[in-house]
Scaffold this motif. Structure first.
Motif, mmCIF file in Angstrom:
data_model
loop_
_atom_site.group_PDB
_atom_site.id
_atom_site.type_symbol
_atom_site.label_atom_id
_atom_site.label_comp_id
_atom_site.label_asym_id
_atom_site.label_seq_id
_atom_site.Cartn_x
_atom_site.Cartn_y
_atom_site.Cartn_z
ATOM 1 N N GLU A 164 6.500 -0.702 14.515
ATOM 2 C CA GLU A 164 7.930 -0.936 14.732
ATOM 3 C C GLU A 164 8.748 -0.333 13.579
ATOM 4 O OE1 GLU A 164 10.695 -1.976 17.267
ATOM 5 O OE2 GLU A 164 8.588 -2.388 17.678
ATOM 6 N N ASN A 165 8.370 -0.673 12.336
ATOM 7 C CA ASN A 165 9.006 -0.123 11.129
ATOM 8 C C ASN A 165 10.531 -0.089 11.214
ATOM 9 O OD1 ASN A 165 8.754 0.971 8.522
ATOM 10 N ND2 ASN A 165 8.895 3.067 9.278
ATOM 11 N N PRO A 166 11.177 -1.201 11.598
ATOM 12 C CA PRO A 166 12.618 -1.186 11.802
ATOM 13 C C PRO A 166 13.373 -1.259 10.470
ATOM 14 C CG PRO A 166 11.843 -3.414 12.047
ATOM 15 C CD PRO A 166 10.632 -2.561 11.708
ATOM 16 N N ARG A 167 14.574 -0.737 10.449
ATOM 17 C CA ARG A 167 15.387 -0.888 9.241
ATOM 18 C C ARG A 167 16.264 -2.123 9.444
ATOM 19 N NH1 ARG A 167 19.930 2.785 6.733
ATOM 20 N NH2 ARG A 167 19.795 1.910 4.652
ATOM 21 N N GLY A 168 15.636 -3.288 9.399
ATOM 22 C CA GLY A 168 16.343 -4.539 9.678
ATOM 23 C C GLY A 168 15.324 -5.645 9.745
ATOM 24 N N ASP A 169 15.478 -6.578 10.718
ATOM 25 C CA ASP A 169 14.546 -7.693 10.814
ATOM 26 C C ASP A 169 13.171 -7.216 11.276
ATOM 27 O OD1 ASP A 169 16.218 -9.561 9.845
ATOM 28 O OD2 ASP A 169 16.778 -10.425 11.784
ATOM 29 N N MET A 184 16.411 6.912 17.622
ATOM 30 C CA MET A 184 17.649 7.353 18.290
ATOM 31 C C MET A 184 17.337 8.248 19.486
ATOM 32 S SD MET A 184 19.852 8.365 14.903
ATOM 33 C CE MET A 184 19.993 7.241 13.507
ATOM 34 N N ALA A 185 16.162 8.885 19.443
ATOM 35 C CA ALA A 185 15.766 9.738 20.570
ATOM 36 C C ALA A 185 14.693 9.066 21.418
ATOM 37 C CB ALA A 185 15.267 11.086 20.051
ATOM 38 N N GLY A 186 14.386 7.811 21.082
ATOM 39 C CA GLY A 186 13.403 7.070 21.870
ATOM 40 C C GLY A 186 11.965 7.495 21.642
ATOM 41 N N VAL A 187 11.669 8.064 20.462
ATOM 42 C CA VAL A 187 10.290 8.470 20.164
ATOM 43 C C VAL A 187 9.701 7.503 19.131
ATOM 44 C CG1 VAL A 187 8.791 10.312 19.303
ATOM 45 C CG2 VAL A 187 10.871 10.892 20.568
ATOM 46 N N ARG A 188 8.634 6.820 19.508
ATOM 47 C CA ARG A 188 7.990 5.888 18.566
ATOM 48 C C ARG A 188 7.069 6.660 17.625
ATOM 49 N NH1 ARG A 188 7.896 0.274 19.021
ATOM 50 N NH2 ARG A 188 5.807 0.029 18.165
ATOM 51 N N MET A 189 7.013 6.219 16.374
ATOM 52 C CA MET A 189 6.271 6.977 15.368
ATOM 53 C C MET A 189 5.179 6.136 14.712
ATOM 54 S SD MET A 189 7.678 9.957 15.388
ATOM 55 C CE MET A 189 7.126 10.763 13.876
ATOM 56 N N PRO A 190 4.081 6.782 14.342
ATOM 57 C CA PRO A 190 3.014 6.079 13.616
ATOM 58 C C PRO A 190 3.315 6.052 12.115
ATOM 59 C CG PRO A 190 2.310 8.307 14.105
ATOM 60 C CD PRO A 190 3.696 8.174 14.651
ATOM 61 N N LEU A 191 4.436 5.459 11.758
ATOM 62 C CA LEU A 191 4.875 5.487 10.362
ATOM 63 C C LEU A 191 5.231 4.090 9.887
ATOM 64 C CD1 LEU A 191 7.490 8.405 10.411
ATOM 65 C CD2 LEU A 191 5.226 8.478 9.349
ATOM 66 N N GLU A 192 5.020 3.844 8.593
ATOM 67 C CA GLU A 192 5.588 2.661 7.959
ATOM 68 C C GLU A 192 6.203 3.077 6.625
ATOM 69 O OE1 GLU A 192 3.863 -1.398 9.349
ATOM 70 O OE2 GLU A 192 2.240 -0.289 8.394
ATOM 71 N N SER A 193 7.327 2.428 6.297
ATOM 72 C CA SER A 193 8.108 2.808 5.110
ATOM 73 C C SER A 193 7.889 1.803 3.983
ATOM 74 C CB SER A 193 9.592 2.877 5.468
ATOM 75 O OG SER A 193 9.793 3.868 6.458
ATOM 76 N N TYR A 246 4.119 -4.535 1.210
ATOM 77 C CA TYR A 246 4.933 -4.758 2.409
ATOM 78 C C TYR A 246 5.917 -3.612 2.630
ATOM 79 C CZ TYR A 246 7.747 -6.475 -1.486
ATOM 80 O OH TYR A 246 8.389 -6.588 -2.693
ATOM 81 N N ILE A 247 6.382 -3.455 3.872
ATOM 82 C CA ILE A 247 7.348 -2.395 4.141
ATOM 83 C C ILE A 247 8.720 -2.809 3.621
ATOM 84 C CG2 ILE A 247 6.052 -1.646 6.176
ATOM 85 C CD1 ILE A 247 8.412 -2.635 7.886
ATOM 86 N N SER A 248 9.529 -1.828 3.269
ATOM 87 C CA SER A 248 10.860 -2.112 2.752
ATOM 88 C C SER A 248 11.682 -0.828 2.698
ATOM 89 C CB SER A 248 10.766 -2.708 1.345
ATOM 90 O OG SER A 248 12.041 -2.783 0.755
#
Ligand SMILES: Cc1cc2nc3c(=O)[nH]c(=O)nc-3n(C[C@H](O)[C@H](O)[C@H](O)COP(=O)(O)OP(=O)(O)OC[C@H]3O[C@@H](n4cnc5c(N)ncnc54)[C@H](O)[C@@H]3O)c2cc1C
Ligand SMILES: [Zn+2]
Lengths: 440, 96
Positions: free
Chosen positions: B45-50, A271-280, A325-327
């Motif tokens: 990218e880690n998007p909450r979607g596709d 939302m602030a345009g900052v890319r992060m080195p994260l995966e969920s 996998y991310i989710s």
């Protein structure tokens, strides 16, 4: 007191002062006795449910343990009380309320030892500090070694920790069994126990109580905790600095914003345009039916992906690994807990016939070096505390304490100074991947 | 979760190994911009979607696939074969 109607008795004890005063009341023996007389039906609410104001000095996004602790220390230690904590769901409903509550500080690198041991110091009398029983129980955390590689890694941890003054000791398999009698140390297991690293003052604490205790403490200082309020945008001015947040309950102006959104940090920082080195990733846990006390400590095994403790209610609390996998679904694949249960049954044969009651998942934000990011961002006024991944509950008090300093002063506390976002550019990683591959 | 491999048909995701974010582009070897290398190595990218992601069919045809999966619902909307046989296979199969 037979004969006295309950309502009348309550009025007599608390003439005309419902709500407000109760909110401010301290928990102590006298209060407990008074409330016992009215069958504990009149404990007031412990924090307010305020409407959002138009403007705050600091807006914190995410009312998990870390966000609430940050608000508490901002108010208490820095006198910053015009603070709102915005939460899209209910407070403590994220990973804080889903974790397996292991608290320890025997990490490998000096930076981590500083951070996690700072939290460990604060755990020691957190219940007194908050006047809220967080049920910190120093029952010891034992990490099992099953291979030569494990033995070498854990001994390296023990030596590194001792040099840094952090408690950690090496046990032989026999000593491990003495410390935890249900443990199977027979030689014919698939992965026999070769020894263990033990931190005695490590243990568990009650996750919900930590969130509630900090919420109550922050609220007392006038912090507004606003639940059911999702942040949907971050507004920035012409100079790039933050102006406030768009929320499901309208725009809220803010001089500073602290993002403490765990698994949703990427979404909020976008939302602030900052890319992060994260995966969920999804991370799961499960509990058994409650049984009598039979398991004295916390046992973890990174190699066979299982760890366990027993709650005060009697349930065995079991942690599993992450999915590959991310989710963002807050559920994981069934094969993950099944694999963990197999390991538990081999390690502790006496639990083979236990039934599992509940299984759930959280969404954990994982960094490349498995260490958190706590500090400034390229956007003026925007600060972030994230990347705690699978193991941030233990750090809740320390994390909140140093992040409050960072927000109040605009500069990091010496303890969190190494945990910058910038370290992925400079290469000064704090690589705890070996220490926390699955573990907590 | 079922992944429809263009070569093998619908298979459980247990047959596959996850390969992560498929949108990452490697900078040219002589690129000296540290920010682009940092983004390549660490940012996701880690998007909450596709999410476009790589999967390796290790217990099947051993092809690499590019899968578009919604990471909140786990719905898969597209599967594409990667590698030398990609052109032939993707012409025949619409994925899914
Ligand atoms: C199954 C499991 C077991 C674990 N076991 C352990 C353990 O044994 N020991 C340990 O130390 N750690 C453990 N952890 C990790 C630990 O739970 C987390 O690191 C820690 O609780 C993170 O706290 P937090 O306050 O940062 O995040 P959370 O408690 O997740 O709080 C973040 C909050 O932000 C809110 N939010 C997100 N987006 C928005 C938005 N746009 N607007 C408003 N609010 C928003 C969320 O609703 C959430 O309430 C475990 C985690 C899981 C899932
Ligand atoms: Zn295939």
């Amino acid at each position: 007191m037979p004969g006295v109607p309950k309502r009348r008795l309550d009025l007599w004890l608390r003439p005309g002062k419902k709500g407000r005063q109760r909110q401010m009341s301290r928990f102590n023996f006298w209060e407990l006795a008074k409330n016992a007389l009215s069958a504990h039906e009149n404990w007031g609410r412990q924090w307010r449910a305020p409407e959002p104001k138009g403007e705050y000095d600091v807006v914190i996004i995410g009312a998990g343990g870390h966000g609430l602790a940050t608000a508490y220390y901002l108010a208490k230690e820095h006198g910053v009380t015009n603070v709102a904590v915005l939460e899209k769901g209910w407070l403590g409903g994220g990973n804080t309320g889903r974790n397996t509550t292991i608290v320890r500080s025997n990490y490998l690198w000096e930076e981590s030892e500083g951070l996690y041991d700072h939290a460990m110091d604060l755990w020691q009398n957190l219940s007194q500090e908050l006047n809220y029983n967080v049920m910190y129980s120093a029952r010891g955390v034992m990490m099992l070694a099953h291979t030569i590689h494990d033995v070498q890694v854990f001994k390296r941890h023990v030596y590194a920790n001792r040099l840094a003054g952090v408690q950690n000791e090496w046990l032989t398999a026999e000593e491990a069994k003495e410390y935890c009698p249900p443990l199977n140390i027979s030689k014919n297991m698939r992965y026999p126990v070769l020894g263990a690293a033990l931190q005695r003052k490590a243990g568990v604490a009650r996750h919900d109580a930590v969130a509630w205790g900090y919420a109550r403490g922050a609220d007392k200082y006038g912090v507004d905790i606003i639940q059911n309020c999702a942040v949907t945008g971050i507004r920035r001015g012409a100079d790039g600095a933050v102006e406030g947040v768009e929320t499901s309950r309208g725009f809220i102006r803010a001089k500073k914003i602290g993002v403490v959104a765990a698994g949703h940090t990427t979404t909020v920082m976008d939302m602030a345009g900052v890319r992060m080195p994260l995966e969920s990733y999804p991370l799961q846990a499960l509990v058994s039916e409650p049984v009598k006390p039979c398991f004295p400590c916390v046992v973890m095994s990174n190699t066979i992906h299982a760890y366990m403790s027993q709650s005060d209610k009697g349930e065995l609390v079991i942690g599993a690994g992450t999915d590959q996998y991310i989710s963002y679904s807050q559920t994981g694949g069934l094969q993950i807990p099944a694999h963990t249960i197999e390991a538990i049954c081999e390690l502790f044969p006496m639990f083979r016939r236990m039934r599992m009651l509940r299984n759930w998942g959280g969404t954990v934000d994982v960094t490349p070096d498995r260490s958190p990011i706590i500090g400034k961002t390229p956007v003026p006024g925007l600060f972030v505390n994230c990347g705690w991944g699978t193991g941030g509950f233990k750090a809740t008090p320390g994390s909140g304490h140093v992040f409050a300093h960072t927000l109040a002063k605009g500069e990091p506390h010496p303890i969190n100074a190494p945990f910058t976002l910038d370290r992925y550019r400079t290469g000064r990683l704090i690589d705890e991947a070996a220490a926390a591959a699955v573990a907590h | 979760m079922l992944i429809h491999c263009p070569a093998c048909g619908p298979r459980s995701h247990h047959e596959f190994t996850y390969g992560g974010d498929a949108t990452i582009v490697r900078p040219a070897p002589d690129d000296t911009d540290i920010a682009r290398w940092q983004a390549f190595v660490y940012d996701r990218e880690n998007p909450r979607g596709d999410h476009q992601e790589l999967w390796h069919h290790v217990f099947g045809c051993r092809h690499w696939l590019k899968v578009t999966r919604n990471v909140t619902t786990h719905d898969i909307s597209a599967v594409e074969l990667l590698g030398p046989h990609a052109k032939d296979a993707n012409a025949g199969e619409a994925g899914r």
